[in-house]
Design a protein around this motif. Structure first.
Motif, PDB file in Angstrom:
ATOM      1  N   THR A  96       0.853  -1.199   0.000  1.00 41.87           N
ATOM      2  CA  THR A  96       0.000   0.000   0.000  1.00 41.87           C
ATOM      3  C   THR A  96       0.883   1.241   0.000  1.00 41.87           C
ATOM      4  N   LYS A  97       0.634   2.134  -0.953  1.00 42.62           N
ATOM      5  CA  LYS A  97       1.496   3.313  -1.096  1.00 42.62           C
ATOM      6  C   LYS A  97       0.672   4.538  -1.477  1.00 42.62           C
ATOM      7  N   ASN A  98       1.308   5.694  -1.386  1.00 39.28           N
ATOM      8  CA  ASN A  98       0.735   6.942  -1.888  1.00 39.28           C
ATOM      9  C   ASN A  98       1.331   7.239  -3.262  1.00 39.28           C
ATOM     10  N   PRO A  99       0.560   7.825  -4.169  1.00 37.65           N
ATOM     11  CA  PRO A  99       1.109   8.201  -5.478  1.00 37.65           C
ATOM     12  C   PRO A  99       2.197   9.259  -5.323  1.00 37.65           C
ATOM     13  N   ILE A 100       3.033   9.377  -6.343  1.00 40.60           N
ATOM     14  CA  ILE A 100       4.103  10.375  -6.381  1.00 40.60           C
ATOM     15  C   ILE A 100       3.800  11.369  -7.487  1.00 40.60           C
ATOM     16  N   LYS A 101       4.000  12.649  -7.210  1.00 42.74           N
ATOM     17  CA  LYS A 101       3.788  13.669  -8.237  1.00 42.74           C
ATOM     18  C   LYS A 101       4.975  13.713  -9.196  1.00 42.74           C
ATOM     19  N   LEU A 102       4.661  13.927 -10.469  1.00 39.80           N
ATOM     20  CA  LEU A 102       5.702  13.993 -11.484  1.00 39.80           C
ATOM     21  C   LEU A 102       6.681  15.127 -11.191  1.00 39.80           C
ATOM     22  N   SER A 103       6.186  16.216 -10.640  1.00 38.11           N
ATOM     23  CA  SER A 103       7.055  17.356 -10.323  1.00 38.11           C
ATOM     24  C   SER A 103       8.098  17.020  -9.259  1.00 38.11           C
ATOM     25  N   PHE A 104       7.836  15.953  -8.489  1.00 33.08           N
ATOM     26  CA  PHE A 104       8.797  15.513  -7.480  1.00 33.08           C
ATOM     27  C   PHE A 104      10.012  14.851  -8.123  1.00 33.08           C
ATOM     28  N   LEU A 105       9.814  14.325  -9.323  1.00 28.82           N
ATOM     29  CA  LEU A 105      10.903  13.648 -10.031  1.00 28.82           C
ATOM     30  C   LEU A 105      11.751  14.683 -10.776  1.00 28.82           C
ATOM     31  N   ASN A 106      12.381  15.528  -9.998  1.00 31.16           N
ATOM     32  CA  ASN A 106      13.094  16.680 -10.576  1.00 31.16           C
ATOM     33  C   ASN A 106      14.604  16.480 -10.649  1.00 31.16           C
ATOM     34  N   SER A 107      15.033  15.218 -10.589  1.00 29.24           N
ATOM     35  CA  SER A 107      16.456  14.924 -10.744  1.00 29.24           C
ATOM     36  C   SER A 107      16.604  13.599 -11.470  1.00 29.24           C
ATOM     37  N   THR A 108      17.773  13.396 -12.075  1.00 29.89           N
ATOM     38  CA  THR A 108      18.026  12.156 -12.809  1.00 29.89           C
ATOM     39  C   THR A 108      17.937  10.946 -11.878  1.00 29.89           C
ATOM     40  N   THR A 109      18.416  11.110 -10.660  1.00 28.05           N
ATOM     41  CA  THR A 109      18.390  10.017  -9.691  1.00 28.05           C
ATOM     42  C   THR A 109      16.966   9.595  -9.375  1.00 28.05           C
ATOM     43  N   ARG A 110      16.091  10.574  -9.164  1.00 25.97           N
ATOM     44  CA  ARG A 110      14.698  10.261  -8.836  1.00 25.97           C
ATOM     45  C   ARG A 110      13.974   9.644 -10.032  1.00 25.97           C
ATOM     46  N   VAL A 111      14.240  10.177 -11.211  1.00 23.37           N
ATOM     47  CA  VAL A 111      13.594   9.651 -12.424  1.00 23.37           C
ATOM     48  C   VAL A 111      14.003   8.203 -12.657  1.00 23.37           C
ATOM     49  N   ASP A 112      15.297   7.909 -12.481  1.00 20.85           N
ATOM     50  CA  ASP A 112      15.779   6.550 -12.693  1.00 20.85           C
ATOM     51  C   ASP A 112      15.249   5.590 -11.627  1.00 20.85           C
ATOM     52  N   SER A 113      15.123   6.078 -10.400  1.00 14.56           N
ATOM     53  CA  SER A 113      14.679   5.195  -9.315  1.00 14.56           C
ATOM     54  C   SER A 113      13.225   4.768  -9.484  1.00 14.56           C
ATOM     55  N   ILE A 114      12.418   5.614 -10.119  1.00  9.16           N
ATOM     56  CA  ILE A 114      11.005   5.287 -10.301  1.00  9.16           C
ATOM     57  C   ILE A 114      10.823   4.196 -11.355  1.00  9.16           C
ATOM     58  N   GLY A 115      11.815   4.065 -12.243  1.00  9.21           N
ATOM     59  CA  GLY A 115      11.818   2.954 -13.191  1.00  9.21           C
ATOM     60  C   GLY A 115      11.215   3.243 -14.545  1.00  9.21           C
ATOM     61  N   HIS A 116      11.691   2.496 -15.540  1.00  7.33           N
ATOM     62  CA  HIS A 116      11.192   2.616 -16.916  1.00  7.33           C
ATOM     63  C   HIS A 116      10.834   1.247 -17.481  1.00  7.33           C
ATOM     64  N   ASP A 117      10.679   0.260 -16.610  1.00 13.08           N
ATOM     65  CA  ASP A 117      10.439  -1.107 -17.071  1.00 13.08           C
ATOM     66  C   ASP A 117       8.957  -1.363 -17.339  1.00 13.08           C
ATOM     67  N   PRO A 118       8.657  -2.292 -18.249  1.00 11.95           N
ATOM     68  CA  PRO A 118       7.246  -2.571 -18.596  1.00 11.95           C
ATOM     69  C   PRO A 118       6.504  -3.290 -17.478  1.00 11.95           C
ATOM     70  N   ILE A 119       5.180  -3.221 -17.555  1.00 13.77           N
ATOM     71  CA  ILE A 119       4.309  -3.874 -16.590  1.00 13.77           C
ATOM     72  C   ILE A 119       2.943  -4.062 -17.248  1.00 13.77           C
ATOM     73  N   ASN A 120       2.266  -5.151 -16.932  1.00 10.30           N
ATOM     74  CA  ASN A 120       0.939  -5.419 -17.488  1.00 10.30           C
ATOM     75  C   ASN A 120      -0.126  -5.319 -16.400  1.00 10.30           C
ATOM     76  N   LEU A 121      -1.329  -4.906 -16.792  1.00  8.36           N
ATOM     77  CA  LEU A 121      -2.454  -4.844 -15.860  1.00  8.36           C
ATOM     78  C   LEU A 121      -3.379  -6.026 -16.090  1.00  8.36           C
ATOM     79  N   HIS A 122      -3.867  -6.600 -14.987  1.00  7.32           N
ATOM     80  CA  HIS A 122      -4.848  -7.680 -15.082  1.00  7.32           C
ATOM     81  C   HIS A 122      -6.211  -7.226 -14.579  1.00  7.32           C
ATOM     82  N   ASP A 123      -6.239  -6.545 -13.438  1.00 11.34           N
ATOM     83  CA  ASP A 123      -7.491  -6.044 -12.866  1.00 11.34           C
ATOM     84  C   ASP A 123      -7.231  -4.694 -12.204  1.00 11.34           C
ATOM     85  N   VAL A 124      -8.204  -3.791 -12.337  1.00 10.10           N
ATOM     86  CA  VAL A 124      -8.154  -2.505 -11.654  1.00 10.10           C
ATOM     87  C   VAL A 124      -9.545  -2.224 -11.103  1.00 10.10           C
ATOM     88  N   TRP A 125      -9.619  -1.846  -9.837  1.00 13.71           N
ATOM     89  CA  TRP A 125     -10.914  -1.504  -9.257  1.00 13.71           C
ATOM     90  C   TRP A 125     -10.716  -0.557  -8.075  1.00 13.71           C
TER      91      TRP A 125
END
Length: 246
Positions: free
Chosen positions: A103-132
């Protein structure tokens, strides 16, 4: 001798039949729910759907860490129901098993204001199965590939606050595999608190959820979140995650 044998046989049939009835009754009272610990002192959980209060009467230690706000999938058997409950439904239960939900809180894009933060959030693929939606949360069953069970993958939800308005919220599910190889397909579950994204006095918003899939395509689904209504995905789709998350 024959009479004695028949008596024993009849007693055996009665005992077996009675045991089968007990088992069927227990299965009828068994359920699986997404829930949040709302009163750790009194061992109470509240289900996502209908806000039923589950008072643990047996096997409370199976739940593990009794911390308010902790979200779980709980397998339980109903022992009895409080017929005098008027504000909300109260069920006394025996816990059969528990699975913790990340369980987590969302992160604002404006918070990702450095290369380190952008890289830590990840760029890897992911698939969705269910959302509700349930109460304050958006719940997601996702699929990803992994190789090393000891590698913790990083899952997060990023809010594009440069595009978001009071009516439309643009979010992206992000995944950092930390260079883990894509060998084994697995499932995971995560809940993000999104009620804070609603600007008063509104009660609903449109969510535009994007993610990078393993086919290399960026997909977006649009859905409406209403703070006063919960919806549930079929729990039959749930499979315990084999990947470590953070």
């Amino acid at each position: 001798m024959k009479s004695k044998f028949l008596t024993i046989m009849v007693l055996t049939i009665v005992v077996v039949s009675f045991s089968a009835c007990e088992k069927d009754q227990e299965n009828e009272n068994r359920d699986l729910s997404y829930a949040t610990i709302t009163d750790s002192a009194n061992k109470v959980l509240t289900t996502d759907v209908d806000g039923v209060h589950l008072n643990v009467e047996e096997n409370a230690t199976v739940v593990g860490d009794w911390t308010n706000g902790r979200r779980v999938i709980i397998d339980y058997t109903k022992v009895r129901e409080d017929a005098n409950a008027s504000v909300y439904k109260v069920i006394y239960i025996k816990v059969n098993g528990v699975y913790s939900i990340l369980t987590k809180n969302p992160i604002k894009l404006s918070f990702l204001n450095s290369t380190t933060r952008v890289d830590s959030i990840g760029h890897d693929p992911i698939n969705l199965h269910d959302v509700w939606f349930a109460n304050s949360y958006i719940n997601i069953n996702f699929g990803l590939y992994r190789n090393d069970p000891g590698v913790r993958h990083f899952i997060n939800l990023v809010v594009d606050d440069s595009k978001t308005t009071s009516d439309d919220v643009y979010i992206e599910l992000r995944h950092n595999a930390y260079f883990d190889l894509q060998s084994v397909s697995t499932w995971g579950n995560v809940s993000f608190k999104i009620s804070d994204l609603i600007v008063s006095p509104k009660t609903s918003i449109k969510l535009h959820l994007s993610r990078l899939t393993y086919s290399g395509e960026v997909k977006t689904d649009t859905m409406t979140y209403n703070a006063n209504v919960s919806s549930i995905a079929p729990l039959a789709s749930f499979t315990r995650s084999l990947v470590q998350l953070q």
